[in-house]
Design a protein around this motif. Structure first.
Motif, mmCIF file in Angstrom:
data_model
loop_
_atom_site.group_PDB
_atom_site.id
_atom_site.type_symbol
_atom_site.label_atom_id
_atom_site.label_comp_id
_atom_site.label_asym_id
_atom_site.label_seq_id
_atom_site.Cartn_x
_atom_site.Cartn_y
_atom_site.Cartn_z
ATOM 1 N N ARG A 128 60.878 22.101 50.494
ATOM 2 C CA ARG A 128 59.602 22.753 50.271
ATOM 3 C C ARG A 128 59.810 24.016 49.456
ATOM 4 N N PRO A 129 58.805 24.422 48.684
ATOM 5 C CA PRO A 129 58.934 25.661 47.928
ATOM 6 C C PRO A 129 58.997 26.851 48.858
ATOM 7 N N SER A 130 59.672 27.850 48.390
ATOM 8 C CA SER A 130 59.836 29.050 49.204
ATOM 9 C C SER A 130 58.494 29.727 49.387
ATOM 10 N N GLY A 131 58.404 30.582 50.413
ATOM 11 C CA GLY A 131 57.164 31.257 50.725
ATOM 12 C C GLY A 131 56.805 32.297 49.676
ATOM 13 N N LEU A 132 55.616 32.832 49.805
ATOM 14 C CA LEU A 132 55.145 33.816 48.852
ATOM 15 C C LEU A 132 55.934 35.101 48.991
ATOM 16 N N SER A 133 56.162 35.739 47.867
ATOM 17 C CA SER A 133 56.847 37.016 47.896
ATOM 18 C C SER A 133 55.890 38.096 48.372
ATOM 19 N N CYS A 134 56.462 39.260 48.630
ATOM 20 C CA CYS A 134 55.638 40.372 49.107
ATOM 21 C C CYS A 134 54.613 40.779 48.049
ATOM 22 N N LEU A 135 54.998 40.720 46.763
ATOM 23 C CA LEU A 135 54.069 41.077 45.700
ATOM 24 C C LEU A 135 52.903 40.098 45.639
ATOM 25 N N GLN A 136 53.216 38.788 45.752
ATOM 26 C CA GLN A 136 52.145 37.796 45.705
ATOM 27 C C GLN A 136 51.201 37.936 46.888
ATOM 28 N N VAL A 137 51.764 38.184 48.052
ATOM 29 C CA VAL A 137 50.916 38.373 49.235
ATOM 30 C C VAL A 137 50.020 39.590 49.055
ATOM 31 N N GLY A 138 50.569 40.667 48.498
ATOM 32 C CA GLY A 138 49.759 41.855 48.264
ATOM 33 C C GLY A 138 48.623 41.602 47.289
ATOM 34 N N ILE A 139 48.910 40.831 46.208
ATOM 35 C CA ILE A 139 47.862 40.515 45.241
ATOM 36 C C ILE A 139 46.758 39.682 45.879
ATOM 37 N N LEU A 140 47.147 38.660 46.681
ATOM 38 C CA LEU A 140 46.142 37.825 47.349
ATOM 39 C C LEU A 140 45.280 38.638 48.300
ATOM 40 N N VAL A 141 45.902 39.532 49.023
ATOM 41 C CA VAL A 141 45.134 40.367 49.956
ATOM 42 C C VAL A 141 44.165 41.264 49.197
ATOM 43 N N GLY A 142 44.624 41.839 48.068
ATOM 44 C CA GLY A 142 43.739 42.700 47.283
ATOM 45 C C GLY A 142 42.559 41.953 46.707
ATOM 46 N N VAL A 143 42.808 40.752 46.150
ATOM 47 C CA VAL A 143 41.705 39.959 45.590
ATOM 48 C C VAL A 143 40.708 39.551 46.677
ATOM 49 N N SER A 144 41.233 39.146 47.830
ATOM 50 C CA SER A 144 40.350 38.756 48.936
ATOM 51 C C SER A 144 39.484 39.931 49.385
ATOM 52 N N ALA A 145 40.089 41.095 49.490
ATOM 53 C CA ALA A 145 39.311 42.271 49.900
ATOM 54 C C ALA A 145 38.238 42.608 48.872
ATOM 55 N N PHE A 146 38.562 42.479 47.560
ATOM 56 C CA PHE A 146 37.573 42.758 46.519
ATOM 57 C C PHE A 146 36.394 41.789 46.593
ATOM 58 N N LEU A 147 36.680 40.489 46.791
ATOM 59 C CA LEU A 147 35.603 39.504 46.893
ATOM 60 C C LEU A 147 34.722 39.764 48.102
ATOM 61 N N ILE A 148 35.331 40.111 49.206
ATOM 62 C CA ILE A 148 34.554 40.377 50.426
ATOM 63 C C ILE A 148 33.646 41.584 50.229
ATOM 64 N N LEU A 149 34.182 42.657 49.620
ATOM 65 C CA LEU A 149 33.370 43.848 49.389
ATOM 66 C C LEU A 149 32.233 43.564 48.422
ATOM 67 N N THR A 150 32.504 42.757 47.377
ATOM 68 C CA THR A 150 31.455 42.405 46.431
ATOM 69 C C THR A 150 30.333 41.615 47.113
ATOM 70 N N PHE A 151 30.697 40.647 47.949
ATOM 71 C CA PHE A 151 29.696 39.861 48.674
ATOM 72 C C PHE A 151 28.858 40.747 49.583
ATOM 73 N N LEU A 152 29.492 41.687 50.275
ATOM 74 C CA LEU A 152 28.746 42.584 51.158
ATOM 75 C C LEU A 152 27.797 43.472 50.363
ATOM 76 N N PHE A 153 28.258 43.947 49.194
ATOM 77 C CA PHE A 153 27.399 44.807 48.372
ATOM 78 C C PHE A 153 26.163 44.052 47.890
ATOM 79 N N LEU A 154 26.351 42.806 47.410
ATOM 80 C CA LEU A 154 25.212 42.017 46.947
ATOM 81 C C LEU A 154 24.255 41.695 48.093
ATOM 82 N N SER A 155 24.812 41.408 49.262
ATOM 83 C CA SER A 155 23.951 41.120 50.420
ATOM 84 C C SER A 155 23.103 42.325 50.786
ATOM 85 N N LEU A 156 23.718 43.517 50.782
ATOM 86 C CA LEU A 156 22.960 44.727 51.103
ATOM 87 C C LEU A 156 21.899 44.997 50.045
ATOM 88 N N LEU A 157 22.214 44.728 48.784
ATOM 89 C CA LEU A 157 21.234 44.944 47.715
ATOM 90 C C LEU A 157 20.019 44.018 47.871
#
Length: 357
Positions: free
Chosen positions: A230-259
């Motif tokens: 199996r391919p090796s797991g995600l590196s720390c950098l990749q995990v950090g990028i995924l977490v950042g993108v997920s947080a940005f999408l969640i905040l954007t959805f909340l902002f549009l909902s409030l608007l």
């Protein structure tokens, strides 16, 4: 015994006990250590340091042998610490040592804890191996095996000059060996290992160290063979990028909902009465719509009323003055529309006659 004598005796005992306690407090127990470690190769030198009270004037170093403790070094001088040098060690110097000092009041302090000085290189070196390998993944079990053709009773495992463990040996076809299991290794187990062998009858006389074994631990251990492909797991950098993108999408959805909620909240709402008023106003403002049937009915009704009125006029004239009358045939459609219609092939409509003078 008289009461006064008993009191004096008790007072003397208390003073004597207090004097001993103060003397013990004035003379702290010294400490003894080897400057470069207590493991010294044969022929090497070592410096022992004894530390005690600043009021000491004499220091001495003792070694334990077959007949007990014996004085081997004596130093005069004041201070908190003194040095005892032992050059060119031999198997005879592999002993237990201690130190003590003498106060200016000619009283000796309590001796230090014993220090075991080990001399190495007196026997043939054992061999050290790692099972299954010296390069393993984190989480895997590793066994370091120290063995020799000589019949050593004990084996000692060292890492980077520090003792890790010691174990009794077991006999096998090649000699004696001792196993040192390390379950679930991690990166802290990386390092250089060596082992020594000795006989229980000479606990301070050790063999030469084994060849160094470098243990390397890296990655993540997988117990199943399928997981190795199996391919090796995600590196720390990749995990950090995924977490950042997920947080940005969640905040954007909340902002549009409030608007959206804010827009819906501020939109004016009409009550039931307002809605009915609005509907009535809209209806009243619209122009009246006349259907085709209503238009035709009105036209026919007007024609009938006109014809009845003309007949009544004609009858009246005939009754009042019977004169000659000239009649003209009128076409109601021509009079109504103001233009001559095209000829029709259908049935002829009833004619209306009007008197002309």
């Amino acid at each position: 015994m008289t009461p006064s004598l008993s009191v004096l005796l008790c007072l003397g005992l208390c003073l004597c006990k207090r004097t001993r306690t103060q003397a013990a407090d004035r003379f702290p127990k010294p400490s003894l250590r080897a400057e470069n470690g207590s493991l010294v190769p044969q022929g090497g030198a070592v410096t022992l340091r004894c530390r005690g009270s600043g009021e000491a004037e004499e220091w001495q170093l003792e070694k334990r042998g077959g007949s007990g403790w014996s004085l081997i070094k004596f130093v005069r001088g004041a201070g908190h610490e003194v040095e005892f040098s032992l050059p060119s060690l031999t198997s005879y110097d592999a002993r237990t040592y201690r130190c003590c000092y003498k106060h200016s009041s000619f009283r000796w302090s309590e001796c230090s804890e014993p220090l075991e000085l080990v001399v190495t290189g007196l026997y043939a070196r054992p061999s050290l191996a790692a099972l299954p390998s010296s390069e393993v993944a984190s989480g895997q079990d590793v066994t370091l095996q120290c063995w020799s053709e000589l019949w050593y009773d004990w084996c000692v495992l060292y890492k980077e000059g520090e003792e890790i463990s010691r174990s009794r040996t077991q006999s096998h076809e090649r000699g004696h060996q001792a196993d040192f299991p390390i379950p679930a290794v991690n990166v802290t187990h990386n390092g250089t290992y060596r082992c020594y062998g000795f006989y229980s009858s000479y606990p301070y006389k050790w063999s030469s160290p084994s060849a160094p074994l470098v243990l390397r631990v890296s990655g993540t251990f997988s117990s199943s063979p399928e997981s190795e492909n199996r391919p090796s797991g995600l590196s720390c950098l990749q995990v950090g990028i995924l977490v950042g993108v997920s947080a940005f999408l969640i905040l954007t959805f909340l902002f549009l909902s409030l608007l959206c909620l804010r827009c819906c909240w501020h939109q004016p709402r009409l009550g039931k009465g307002d809605r009915e008023t609005e509907i009535k106003t809209a209806r009243s403002s619209e122009p009246p719509v006349t259907t085709l049937e209503e238009t035709m009915y009105a036209a026919v009704n007007d024609d009938r009323q006109t014809e009845d009125a003309r007949q009544e006029d004609t009858t009246t004239l005939q009754r009042e003055d019977p004169q000659e009358v000239t009649y003209a045939q009128l076409n109601h459609k021509s009079l109504k529309c103001g233009a001559e219609p095209p000829p029709q092939s259908g049935p002829v409509e009833p004619s209306v006659y009007a008197a002309l003078w």
